[in-house]
Write a protein that holds these residues in place. Structure first.
Motif, PDB file in Angstrom:
ATOM      1  N   ARG A  40      -6.414 -70.985  34.138  1.00 33.87           N
ATOM      2  CA  ARG A  40      -7.517 -71.858  34.658  1.00 33.87           C
ATOM      3  C   ARG A  40      -8.448 -70.404  34.908  1.00 33.87           C
ATOM      4  NH1 ARG A  40      -5.031 -75.841  38.583  1.00 33.87           N
ATOM      5  NH2 ARG A  40      -4.097 -77.573  36.866  1.00 33.87           N
ATOM      6  N   LYS A  41      -8.491 -69.787  35.162  1.00 34.06           N
ATOM      7  CA  LYS A  41      -9.666 -68.087  35.509  1.00 34.06           C
ATOM      8  C   LYS A  41     -10.096 -67.744  34.338  1.00 34.06           C
ATOM      9  CE  LYS A  41      -8.248 -67.197  39.987  1.00 34.06           C
ATOM     10  NZ  LYS A  41      -7.359 -66.395  40.824  1.00 34.06           N
ATOM     11  N   VAL A  42     -10.973 -68.529  34.175  1.00 34.33           N
ATOM     12  CA  VAL A  42     -12.284 -68.055  32.303  1.00 34.33           C
ATOM     13  C   VAL A  42     -12.549 -67.361  32.450  1.00 34.33           C
ATOM     14  CG1 VAL A  42     -13.697 -69.242  30.496  1.00 34.33           C
ATOM     15  CG2 VAL A  42     -11.797 -71.152  31.816  1.00 34.33           C
ATOM     16  N   ASP A  43     -13.876 -66.837  33.494  1.00 33.86           N
ATOM     17  CA  ASP A  43     -14.529 -65.653  33.097  1.00 33.86           C
ATOM     18  C   ASP A  43     -13.279 -65.161  33.408  1.00 33.86           C
ATOM     19  OD1 ASP A  43     -16.108 -67.850  32.879  1.00 33.86           O
ATOM     20  OD2 ASP A  43     -17.042 -67.684  35.070  1.00 33.86           O
ATOM     21  N   GLU A  44     -12.442 -65.076  34.369  1.00 28.37           N
ATOM     22  CA  GLU A  44     -11.478 -63.408  34.660  1.00 28.37           C
ATOM     23  C   GLU A  44     -11.095 -63.289  33.191  1.00 28.37           C
ATOM     24  OE1 GLU A  44     -10.325 -63.770  38.797  1.00 28.37           O
ATOM     25  OE2 GLU A  44      -8.611 -62.659  38.559  1.00 28.37           O
ATOM     26  N   ALA A  60      -4.505 -71.733  29.442  1.00 32.43           N
ATOM     27  CA  ALA A  60      -3.455 -72.606  29.494  1.00 32.43           C
ATOM     28  C   ALA A  60      -4.012 -73.827  29.622  1.00 32.43           C
ATOM     29  CB  ALA A  60      -2.248 -72.211  30.153  1.00 32.43           C
ATOM     30  N   ASP A  61      -5.236 -73.885  30.089  1.00 27.96           N
ATOM     31  CA  ASP A  61      -5.242 -75.365  30.656  1.00 27.96           C
ATOM     32  C   ASP A  61      -6.694 -75.790  29.284  1.00 27.96           C
ATOM     33  OD1 ASP A  61      -7.221 -77.718  31.412  1.00 27.96           O
ATOM     34  OD2 ASP A  61      -7.256 -76.951  33.594  1.00 27.96           O
ATOM     35  N   LEU A  64     -10.024 -76.520  28.992  1.00 26.24           N
ATOM     36  CA  LEU A  64     -10.703 -75.095  29.695  1.00 26.24           C
ATOM     37  C   LEU A  64     -11.504 -75.147  28.211  1.00 26.24           C
ATOM     38  CD1 LEU A  64      -9.322 -74.300  33.177  1.00 26.24           C
ATOM     39  CD2 LEU A  64     -11.664 -75.227  32.448  1.00 26.24           C
ATOM     40  N   LEU A  65     -11.057 -75.008  26.890  1.00 27.29           N
ATOM     41  CA  LEU A  65     -11.117 -74.377  25.652  1.00 27.29           C
ATOM     42  C   LEU A  65     -12.848 -74.122  25.678  1.00 27.29           C
ATOM     43  CD1 LEU A  65     -10.141 -73.010  23.233  1.00 27.29           C
ATOM     44  CD2 LEU A  65      -9.647 -74.512  22.044  1.00 27.29           C
ATOM     45  N   PRO A  66     -13.449 -75.293  25.599  1.00 24.74           N
ATOM     46  CA  PRO A  66     -15.175 -75.130  25.297  1.00 24.74           C
ATOM     47  C   PRO A  66     -15.566 -73.897  26.489  1.00 24.74           C
ATOM     48  CG  PRO A  66     -14.345 -77.588  26.015  1.00 24.74           C
ATOM     49  CD  PRO A  66     -13.326 -76.340  25.639  1.00 24.74           C
ATOM     50  N   GLN A  67     -15.409 -74.128  27.362  1.00 26.80           N
ATOM     51  CA  GLN A  67     -15.725 -72.990  28.437  1.00 26.80           C
ATOM     52  C   GLN A  67     -15.217 -71.574  27.631  1.00 26.80           C
ATOM     53  OE1 GLN A  67     -15.526 -75.101  32.495  1.00 26.80           O
ATOM     54  NE2 GLN A  67     -15.686 -72.938  33.118  1.00 26.80           N
ATOM     55  N   LEU A  68     -14.119 -71.636  27.968  1.00 36.82           N
ATOM     56  CA  LEU A  68     -13.659 -70.181  27.125  1.00 36.82           C
ATOM     57  C   LEU A  68     -14.632 -69.441  25.770  1.00 36.82           C
ATOM     58  CD1 LEU A  68     -11.376 -67.384  27.143  1.00 36.82           C
ATOM     59  CD2 LEU A  68      -9.723 -68.892  26.475  1.00 36.82           C
ATOM     60  N   ALA A  79     -10.456 -67.279  20.905  1.00 36.46           N
ATOM     61  CA  ALA A  79     -10.598 -67.400  22.093  1.00 36.46           C
ATOM     62  C   ALA A  79      -9.451 -68.731  21.337  1.00 36.46           C
ATOM     63  CB  ALA A  79     -11.554 -68.560  22.601  1.00 36.46           C
ATOM     64  N   GLN A  80      -8.078 -68.971  22.797  1.00 36.15           N
ATOM     65  CA  GLN A  80      -7.309 -70.510  21.943  1.00 36.15           C
ATOM     66  C   GLN A  80      -6.781 -70.759  23.452  1.00 36.15           C
ATOM     67  OE1 GLN A  80      -3.856 -68.864  20.131  1.00 36.15           O
ATOM     68  NE2 GLN A  80      -5.381 -67.871  18.347  1.00 36.15           N
ATOM     69  N   ALA A  81      -5.716 -73.025  23.249  1.00 39.07           N
ATOM     70  CA  ALA A  81      -5.686 -72.846  24.426  1.00 39.07           C
ATOM     71  C   ALA A  81      -4.560 -73.458  24.385  1.00 39.07           C
ATOM     72  CB  ALA A  81      -6.609 -73.710  25.269  1.00 39.07           C
ATOM     73  N   GLY A  82      -4.169 -74.182  25.316  1.00 37.88           N
ATOM     74  CA  GLY A  82      -2.311 -74.929  25.693  1.00 37.88           C
ATOM     75  C   GLY A  82      -1.049 -74.208  25.457  1.00 37.88           C
ATOM     76  N   PRO A  83       0.103 -75.249  25.401  1.00 38.58           N
ATOM     77  CA  PRO A  83       0.981 -74.235  25.386  1.00 38.58           C
ATOM     78  C   PRO A  83       1.881 -73.693  24.489  1.00 38.58           C
ATOM     79  CG  PRO A  83       1.301 -77.347  26.647  1.00 38.58           C
ATOM     80  CD  PRO A  83      -0.424 -76.158  26.182  1.00 38.58           C
ATOM     81  N   GLU A  84       1.355 -74.637  23.253  1.00 37.20           N
ATOM     82  CA  GLU A  84       1.365 -73.901  21.592  1.00 37.20           C
ATOM     83  C   GLU A  84       0.731 -72.421  21.426  1.00 37.20           C
ATOM     84  OE1 GLU A  84       0.966 -77.379  18.988  1.00 37.20           O
ATOM     85  OE2 GLU A  84       2.530 -78.453  20.079  1.00 37.20           O
ATOM     86  N   ALA A  85      -0.024 -72.362  21.865  1.00 35.54           N
ATOM     87  CA  ALA A  85      -1.362 -71.086  21.827  1.00 35.54           C
ATOM     88  C   ALA A  85      -0.406 -69.735  22.869  1.00 35.54           C
ATOM     89  CB  ALA A  85      -2.352 -71.562  22.423  1.00 35.54           C
ATOM     90  N   LEU A  86       0.645 -70.313  23.917  1.00 36.66           N
ATOM     91  CA  LEU A  86       1.221 -69.173  24.720  1.00 36.66           C
ATOM     92  C   LEU A  86       2.462 -69.200  24.051  1.00 36.66           C
ATOM     93  CD1 LEU A  86       0.779 -70.717  28.199  1.00 36.66           C
ATOM     94  CD2 LEU A  86       0.040 -69.214  27.836  1.00 36.66           C
ATOM     95  N   CYS A  87       2.849 -69.811  23.150  1.00 37.38           N
ATOM     96  CA  CYS A  87       4.495 -69.433  21.874  1.00 37.38           C
ATOM     97  C   CYS A  87       3.848 -68.693  21.364  1.00 37.38           C
ATOM     98  CB  CYS A  87       5.013 -71.130  22.207  1.00 37.38           C
ATOM     99  SG  CYS A  87       5.721 -71.589  23.718  1.00 37.38           S
ATOM    100  N   ALA A  88       2.812 -69.183  20.952  1.00 40.56           N
ATOM    101  CA  ALA A  88       2.552 -68.203  19.376  1.00 40.56           C
ATOM    102  C   ALA A  88       1.896 -66.588  20.086  1.00 40.56           C
ATOM    103  CB  ALA A  88       0.963 -68.670  18.623  1.00 40.56           C
TER     104      ALA A  88
END
Ligand code: NAD
Ligand code: MG
Length: 381
Positions: A40-44, A60-61, A64-68, A79-88
């Motif tokens: 969740r730590k977008v800025d970091e 992962a959350d 928060l994609l728009p913020q990222l 910028a990407q988001a979510g569990p599928e992006a983590l697997c990718a």
């Protein structure tokens, strides 16, 4: 001597304690970082991605994609988001190495994706091995993935085992600092502040509490059981408060191999990246003359029933490690959120284990269901 091959890296959990150290080690080694992730730590995350010239950053959350996207606008990072992006980012052809530094069961899908894609998988995130170690090791054997331990004890054992076979081994000896409560007789009175103050290691909050309860060592017994293919009956835990010997292997001829070093995770992180070479690094070896004595004690299973539960789950196998892990994650999150007493953690895990169904060699869907069910039952209380 040939230098270690240049590597291209994904760092899962780049904003955490292991993640930040990995970013620094990779930079010092000149290892290119393709992708980084955070919960969740977008800025970091954006700052790490831009500074490290990564190509992709995954939050992962998904909410928060728009913020990222905003935080990365004007940069070359996607910028990407979510569990599928983590697997990718764990399985994409651009990377050959994945550091798994997510905390908890949440890291299982991306760890498996990296293993199935045949990457070098540097395993800091021990919980997936606890839940699905048998499966991960089997998948690695068929994909050709290399499993490189990052946990200091397992990095130590890995090094002590080099050029040896499992049948030569008498015992794996996992050392443990004993945590902040090694000498505290009554654990019912200890505070959160004390529990979060580890005597030798600086780590994220969940593993710091796990080190205070010794549940961390229970998870590590199961982690070692799968990484090294040694039955739990041949794994021993020894309290070693100085955290200089990171673990040992005793051989059947009475010879003992140990790996020593300062308690600094940059050493095992670096070795997982440079294996089979030891490359120059920022950490000095211990100054033995000023250290004085190295001491050892048996663990106290009466004060730390977590260790008894760990040996039980490691020996019984099936879904018990998954249920123990899920109950521990829930109990520790609750405790970190300010609820309950330190010793309640033991009771939560004990109750969950007492109700655990016996399933031999569970499939992945059964493991994931046991994880979800245990969490659901505990959150209803
Ligand atoms: P940490 O809490 O400092 O960092 C955790 C990282 O995971 C963060 O980047 C966070 O954003 C991410 N994350 C958390 N929840 C997530 C979720 N649900 N989905 C996706 N990402 C999520 O933890 P840490 O101390 O760096 O530990 C990471 C792992 O390494 C743990 O499994 C721990 O047991 C293991 N480990 C840590 C150390 C250490 O020294 N810190 C030593 C040995 C093993
Ligand atoms: Mg460890």
């Amino acid at each position: 001597m040939t230098p270690a091959a240049p590597r291209v890296l994904t760092i899962l959990g780049a904003t955490g304690s292991i993640g930040v150290n990995t970013v620094a080690v990779a930079q010092a080694l000149g290892v290119r970082v393709h992708a980084v992730s955070a919960h969740r730590k977008v800025d970091e995350l954006a700052r790490i991605a831009v500074a490290g010239q990564a190509s992709v950053a995954v939050i992962a959350d998904e909410s928060l994609l728009p913020q990222l996207r905003r935080a990365l606008s004007g940069s070359a990072v996607q910028a990407q988001a979510g569990p599928e992006a983590l697997c990718a980012i764990s399985s994409c052809p651009q990377v050959d190495t994945v550091m798994t530094a997510i905390v908890g069961a949440a890291g299982l899908p991306a760890t498996l994706a990296a293993v199935r894609a045949g990457k070098r998988v540097c395993i800091a995130n021990k919980e997936p091995l606890v839940m699905a170690g048998e499966l991960i090791v089997r998948e690695a054997a068929s994909s050709g993935a290399e499993l490189l331990p990052v946990d200091s004890e397992h990095s130590a054992i890995f090094q002590c085992l080099e050029h040896h076979h499992a049948e030569e081994v008498a015992q794996l000896v996992l050392t443990a600092s004993g945590g902040p409560f090694r000498q505290v007789l009554d654990l019912s009175q200890v505070t959160r502040e004390q529990a979060l103050k580890h005597p030798t290691w600086s780590m994220g909050p969940k593993i710091t509490i796990d080190s205070a309860t010794l549940m961390n060592k229970s998870l590590e017994i199961i982690e070692a059981r799968w990484l090294f293919g040694i039955a739990a009956e041949r794994i021993r835990v020894l309290i070693h408060p100085q955290s200089v010997i990171h673990s040992m292997v005793t051989y059947r001829d009475g010879s003992v191999m140990a790996q020593l070093g300062r308690p600094d995770m940059r050493v095992p992180i670096q070795y997982s990246l440079t294996y089979p070479r030891h490359a120059p690094g920022p950490v000095q070896p211990p100054d033995f003359a000023s250290l004085g004595a190295l001491t050892f004690e048996e663990p106290d299973l009466a004060r730390f029933p977590s260790l008894r539960m760990g040996f039980h789950a490691a020996t019984a196998g099936g879904l018990l490690p998954t249920i123990m892990n899920a109950a521990n994650e829930m109990a520790v999150a609750d405790y970190l959120a300010g609820h309950g007493r330190f010793i309640d953690i033991f009771q939560v895990i004990e109750r969950a284990l007492a109700q655990a169904p016996r399933v031999a060699a569970p499939r992945l869907d059964e493991i994931l269901a046991a994880d979800t069910d245990t969490r659901a039952q505990l959150s209803m209380r």
